[in-house]
Motif scaffolding. Structure first.
Motif, PDB file in Angstrom:
ATOM      1  N   GLY A   1      20.958   8.361  -1.984  1.00 26.89           N
ATOM      2  CA  GLY A   1      21.453   7.738  -3.207  1.00 26.89           C
ATOM      3  C   GLY A   1      21.983   6.350  -2.951  1.00 26.89           C
ATOM      4  N   TRP A   2      22.396   5.743  -4.005  1.00 31.57           N
ATOM      5  CA  TRP A   2      22.841   4.358  -4.031  1.00 31.57           C
ATOM      6  C   TRP A   2      24.236   4.281  -3.426  1.00 31.57           C
ATOM      7  CZ3 TRP A   2      20.627   0.014  -4.601  1.00 31.57           C
ATOM      8  CH2 TRP A   2      21.223  -1.077  -5.208  1.00 31.57           C
ATOM      9  N   ALA A   3      24.407   3.425  -2.457  1.00 32.58           N
ATOM     10  CA  ALA A   3      25.717   3.316  -1.825  1.00 32.58           C
ATOM     11  C   ALA A   3      26.758   2.896  -2.859  1.00 32.58           C
ATOM     12  CB  ALA A   3      25.649   2.309  -0.700  1.00 32.58           C
ATOM     13  N   MET A   4      27.904   3.537  -2.821  1.00 34.12           N
ATOM     14  CA  MET A   4      28.988   3.150  -3.710  1.00 34.12           C
ATOM     15  C   MET A   4      29.574   1.849  -3.186  1.00 34.12           C
ATOM     16  SD  MET A   4      29.064   5.589  -5.877  1.00 34.12           S
ATOM     17  CE  MET A   4      30.631   5.373  -6.728  1.00 34.12           C
TER      18      MET A   4
ATOM     19  N   HIS B   1      24.927 -13.014  -1.211  1.00 38.34           N
ATOM     20  CA  HIS B   1      24.857 -11.598  -1.580  1.00 38.34           C
ATOM     21  C   HIS B   1      25.101 -11.453  -3.079  1.00 38.34           C
ATOM     22  CE1 HIS B   1      24.732  -7.320  -0.538  1.00 38.34           C
ATOM     23  NE2 HIS B   1      25.565  -7.183  -1.556  1.00 38.34           N
ATOM     24  N   VAL B   2      24.086 -11.769  -3.859  1.00 31.58           N
ATOM     25  CA  VAL B   2      24.162 -11.560  -5.310  1.00 31.58           C
ATOM     26  C   VAL B   2      23.118 -10.509  -5.681  1.00 31.58           C
ATOM     27  CG1 VAL B   2      25.109 -13.826  -5.859  1.00 31.58           C
ATOM     28  CG2 VAL B   2      22.618 -13.521  -5.776  1.00 31.58           C
ATOM     29  N   THR B   3      23.332  -9.852  -6.826  1.00 32.66           N
ATOM     30  CA  THR B   3      22.505  -8.680  -7.150  1.00 32.66           C
ATOM     31  C   THR B   3      21.639  -8.886  -8.388  1.00 32.66           C
ATOM     32  OG1 THR B   3      24.282  -7.729  -8.474  1.00 32.66           O
ATOM     33  CG2 THR B   3      24.249  -7.157  -6.138  1.00 32.66           C
ATOM     34  N   THR B   4      21.719 -10.050  -8.987  1.00 31.98           N
ATOM     35  CA  THR B   4      20.928 -10.289 -10.199  1.00 31.98           C
ATOM     36  C   THR B   4      20.216 -11.641 -10.121  1.00 31.98           C
ATOM     37  OG1 THR B   4      22.778 -11.360 -11.339  1.00 31.98           O
ATOM     38  CG2 THR B   4      22.528  -8.976 -11.667  1.00 31.98           C
ATOM     39  N   VAL B   5      19.144 -11.737 -10.880  1.00 32.95           N
ATOM     40  CA  VAL B   5      18.411 -13.011 -10.987  1.00 32.95           C
ATOM     41  C   VAL B   5      19.263 -14.031 -11.740  1.00 32.95           C
ATOM     42  CG1 VAL B   5      16.384 -14.063 -12.075  1.00 32.95           C
ATOM     43  CG2 VAL B   5      16.148 -11.936 -10.755  1.00 32.95           C
ATOM     44  N   GLY B   6      20.067 -13.539 -12.682  1.00 32.26           N
ATOM     45  CA  GLY B   6      20.944 -14.438 -13.428  1.00 32.26           C
ATOM     46  C   GLY B   6      21.952 -15.150 -12.537  1.00 32.26           C
ATOM     47  N   ALA B   7      22.288 -14.532 -11.402  1.00 34.56           N
ATOM     48  CA  ALA B   7      23.259 -15.133 -10.478  1.00 34.56           C
ATOM     49  C   ALA B   7      22.598 -16.134  -9.534  1.00 34.56           C
ATOM     50  CB  ALA B   7      23.970 -14.042  -9.679  1.00 34.56           C
TER      51      ALA B   7
ATOM     52  N   ASN C   1      12.262  -4.857  -7.878  1.00 25.98           N
ATOM     53  CA  ASN C   1      12.954  -3.671  -8.358  1.00 25.98           C
ATOM     54  C   ASN C   1      14.430  -4.041  -8.396  1.00 25.98           C
ATOM     55  OD1 ASN C   1      10.495  -2.389  -8.071  1.00 25.98           O
ATOM     56  ND2 ASN C   1      11.011  -1.495  -6.092  1.00 25.98           N
ATOM     57  N   VAL C   2      15.028  -4.036  -9.557  1.00 23.69           N
ATOM     58  CA  VAL C   2      16.440  -4.417  -9.655  1.00 23.69           C
ATOM     59  C   VAL C   2      17.246  -3.249 -10.215  1.00 23.69           C
ATOM     60  CG1 VAL C   2      18.100  -6.077 -10.608  1.00 23.69           C
ATOM     61  CG2 VAL C   2      15.813  -6.850  -9.941  1.00 23.69           C
ATOM     62  N   GLY C   3      18.298  -2.885  -9.517  1.00 27.65           N
ATOM     63  CA  GLY C   3      19.167  -1.778  -9.953  1.00 27.65           C
ATOM     64  C   GLY C   3      18.641  -0.452  -9.454  1.00 27.65           C
ATOM     65  N   ARG C   4      19.546   0.491  -9.342  1.00 26.13           N
ATOM     66  CA  ARG C   4      19.191   1.827  -8.851  1.00 26.13           C
ATOM     67  C   ARG C   4      18.110   2.474  -9.723  1.00 26.13           C
ATOM     68  NH1 ARG C   4      18.425   5.785  -5.676  1.00 26.13           N
ATOM     69  NH2 ARG C   4      19.367   7.787  -6.047  1.00 26.13           N
TER      70      ARG C   4
ATOM     71  N   GLN D   1      21.563  -8.601 -19.295  1.00 27.78           N
ATOM     72  CA  GLN D   1      22.756  -8.361 -20.117  1.00 27.78           C
ATOM     73  C   GLN D   1      22.638  -7.098 -20.968  1.00 27.78           C
ATOM     74  OE1 GLN D   1      24.196 -11.984 -22.258  1.00 27.78           O
ATOM     75  NE2 GLN D   1      22.731 -13.039 -20.938  1.00 27.78           N
ATOM     76  N   LEU D   2      21.457  -6.460 -20.985  1.00 31.67           N
ATOM     77  CA  LEU D   2      21.249  -5.323 -21.897  1.00 31.67           C
ATOM     78  C   LEU D   2      22.004  -4.075 -21.480  1.00 31.67           C
ATOM     79  CD1 LEU D   2      17.410  -5.628 -22.528  1.00 31.67           C
ATOM     80  CD2 LEU D   2      19.237  -6.171 -24.150  1.00 31.67           C
ATOM     81  N   SER D   3      22.204  -3.871 -20.180  1.00 35.08           N
ATOM     82  CA  SER D   3      22.898  -2.665 -19.733  1.00 35.08           C
ATOM     83  C   SER D   3      23.680  -2.961 -18.464  1.00 35.08           C
ATOM     84  CB  SER D   3      21.892  -1.531 -19.472  1.00 35.08           C
ATOM     85  OG  SER D   3      21.085  -1.846 -18.349  1.00 35.08           O
ATOM     86  N   GLN D   4      24.699  -2.151 -18.231  1.00 32.79           N
ATOM     87  CA  GLN D   4      25.493  -2.273 -17.014  1.00 32.79           C
ATOM     88  C   GLN D   4      25.514  -0.934 -16.318  1.00 32.79           C
ATOM     89  OE1 GLN D   4      26.806  -4.694 -15.352  1.00 32.79           O
ATOM     90  NE2 GLN D   4      26.187  -6.282 -16.823  1.00 32.79           N
ATOM     91  N   PRO D   5      25.070  -0.750 -15.068  1.00 38.70           N
ATOM     92  CA  PRO D   5      24.410  -1.791 -14.286  1.00 38.70           C
ATOM     93  C   PRO D   5      22.999  -2.033 -14.793  1.00 38.70           C
ATOM     94  CG  PRO D   5      24.357   0.307 -13.121  1.00 38.70           C
ATOM     95  CD  PRO D   5      25.151   0.533 -14.371  1.00 38.70           C
ATOM     96  N   THR D   6      22.489  -3.216 -14.553  1.00 40.02           N
ATOM     97  CA  THR D   6      21.149  -3.552 -15.014  1.00 40.02           C
ATOM     98  C   THR D   6      20.102  -2.801 -14.198  1.00 40.02           C
ATOM     99  OG1 THR D   6      19.679  -5.376 -15.597  1.00 40.02           O
ATOM    100  CG2 THR D   6      20.801  -5.556 -13.486  1.00 40.02           C
TER     101      THR D   6
END
Lengths: 349, 349
Positions: free
Chosen positions: A29-32, A129-135, A169-172, A284-289
């Motif tokens: 699973g996705w690391a917390m 270390h950013v997790t979105t394209v928006g960043a 692939n972005v987000g879990r 911006q549609l969901s958190q997490p994206t």
């Protein structure tokens, strides 16, 4: 060694890649993230355990290509975009073809396999270390796109390779196993079935209308306007008429071009800024994206053709494709593309 | 009113069903269960807020069909299997076809839509509030299958309907919005693309070999044995050679038959017990379980044909289809079907 198997019923390929079960996040699973890590993400400082952060270059296979400062060394910090082989590849570049298996006997009708030949590369979009394209910054995204072009131009020199799919692939829920924003590339010795189908439609349309299917669709979408999200000098963003996913977004070059790798450097900066801003609205549609991004470009077998038109598709993973979709191939989308385009236009402001 | 749109590029259908965004669990996520609820699940006692439990019949649309005790009334407790229209249908049975829209102008090349005509039904497998197929009794599953047959035989009398897909979504990651175990049926006025592709392959194979593709595949799988999970008098369970999903499982009748709705009642009890035990092994692979089940049967346009062979496919949702899969149509499967079959055989004991 990953294996390519031909589905005898659906006439498409499946890659059996048992090595991929071992990759991070695949089972556990996705690391917390802790609060400290969340803070690091916001400012983009290095993350001690992230294999894609500067200082951890030894965690990945040796780099294939990097944009880096003059006084820096391969596989050391100082890079801006970095390309490495996927550590858990679904394709292998260096394979010796197995001996011919023969086609006698009833089993060969069904049980056709070969090594999964190709390149499976990871492109680390930024050292931050950013997790979105928006960043990302526009310049970072532009450098990423030019690196993608370089890799495609290099890979098409390999006569075994027929096509490459570039994707994110972005987000879990988008299937990401590492959160540091990155892109992947899979170049194969076959053209995948969805691209084959697009090419078949495009060829048939051209034969009948003497015009590119996508160019004509762009004109029709601009005329109607209702599914247009944004437009720049060179690009159009739409929610396509038959969107399979809620808020599905396509980015199309207004000028006809079949191969992404051949577009002039002057076009890349408009594309980068336009695409980055468009994707930021999806984020911006969901958190997490959670979404997937892919680039459909012509196979490597030609330089420029009149009937196919490269484009980007972004598919948010807000709903779950379930039994009907997997069993029928027919999508059920709870948000009309007209409503989706209105929301995305409002988010663009 | 859900709308059926034709994808001009991939030549497949998409159903735009905005009414489905309102269904339970679609936005707010999977309801958390309390300990009291978990206990109720184990023993199968009625769940006060579950719309599929006895006593809550008013929460669903009026029933279409139910197997129920003699002294009981429609839409009241006392049923064993109950069929109701989906409250948030992706298809509508009672539609007046819209006026012909004309095919002039450039837009009609791309923007073709019609009302999404068809039946979208929910079959509640059991009155007991259980969440897995493994928790059903063999007799319950057999009654469920005979109710599915009844519905298919009734729906094929509607001349507008061409095909029905019967499916299950189990678990949150399988797309279920209600946990009480249930089945769905979607009958459409078109044959969905995956079924079209199966039929095309089967027809081509028959033309060349004068034999059913599936019958020949069953013989080859039994000969190799390595992907066989189980076998009964009438049925074979295999992990197919080109499995797209880890632990994908198919159940095939050994005797040729194109239409599930036409198999004799005497065969249903073997099928029910065999299928239920096979699916129970899939349900042991992960906690909570998540998978989709679907029945591929011939379109309604004929009674019996030589070249197509109905079958069940069960696809566990242990991994996430991501950018490469959605962008290429080519699956990446981290578990070989040979390894998967060995695990499932061991679970069957």
């Amino acid at each position: 060694m990953p294996e390519l198997r031909r589905d005898p019923i659906l006439n498409r390929y499946v890659i059996i890649a048992e090595n991929r079960a071992a990759r991070p996040g695949a089972e556990v699973g996705w690391a917390m993230t802790t609060d400290a890590e969340s803070t690091a993400k916001l400012v983009g400082t290095a993350h001690p355990t992230c294999p894609f952060c500067p200082g951890n270059e030894h965690e990945t296979p040796d780099e294939i290509l990097a944009l880096r400062g003059d006084a820096t060394q391969q596989n050391q910090p100082g890079w801006r975009v970095r390309v490495v082989p996927n550590k858990y590849p679904a394709l292998e570049r260096d394979v010796v073809p197995p001996p011919h298996r023969g086609t006698d006997g009833p089993q060969s009708l069904f049980f056709q396999a070969s090594p999964a030949v190709g390149a499976h590369e990871v492109i680390i979009d930024t050292p931050r270390h950013v997790t979105t394209v928006g960043a990302l910054r526009d310049l970072e995204f532009a450098e990423l796109l030019s690196v993608v072009q370089s890799r495609l131009l290099a890979l098409r020199e390999d006569p075994r390779l027929k096509h490459a799919l570039v994707f994110k692939n972005v987000g879990r829920a988008g299937g990401a196993s590492i959160e540091h924003v990155h892109t992947q590339l899979m170049a194969t010795d076959f053209v995948p079935s969805l691209v084959v189908e697009e090419l078949r439609s495009a060829r048939a349309f051209f034969a009948e209308h003497r015009q590119c299917l996508f160019c004509r669709m762009i004109a029709a979408e601009r005329e109607q306007g209702v599914r247009v999200v944004a437009e720049s000098a060179g690009y159009l963003a739409i929610c396509p008429y038959a969107s399979r996913f809620a808020y599905e977004l396509w980015i199309l070059p207004k000028r006809h071009a079949s191969h992404f790798e051949s577009i002039p450097a002057a076009d890349v900066s408009d594309l980068a800024s336009f695409t980055r801003h468009s994707i930021a609205t999806i984020e911006q549609l969901s958190q997490p994206t959670a979404y997937n991004f892919f680039l459909h470009s012509n196979p490597f077998d030609s330089v420029a053709i009149e009937h196919y038109h490269w484009h980007i598709e972004v598919v948010p993973r807000l709903t779950i494709a379930a039994g009907y979709e997997w069993g029928s191939g027919c999508a059920i989308n709870p948000v009309s593309p007209e409503a989706a385009a209105a929301v995305l236009r409002a988010l663009l402001g």
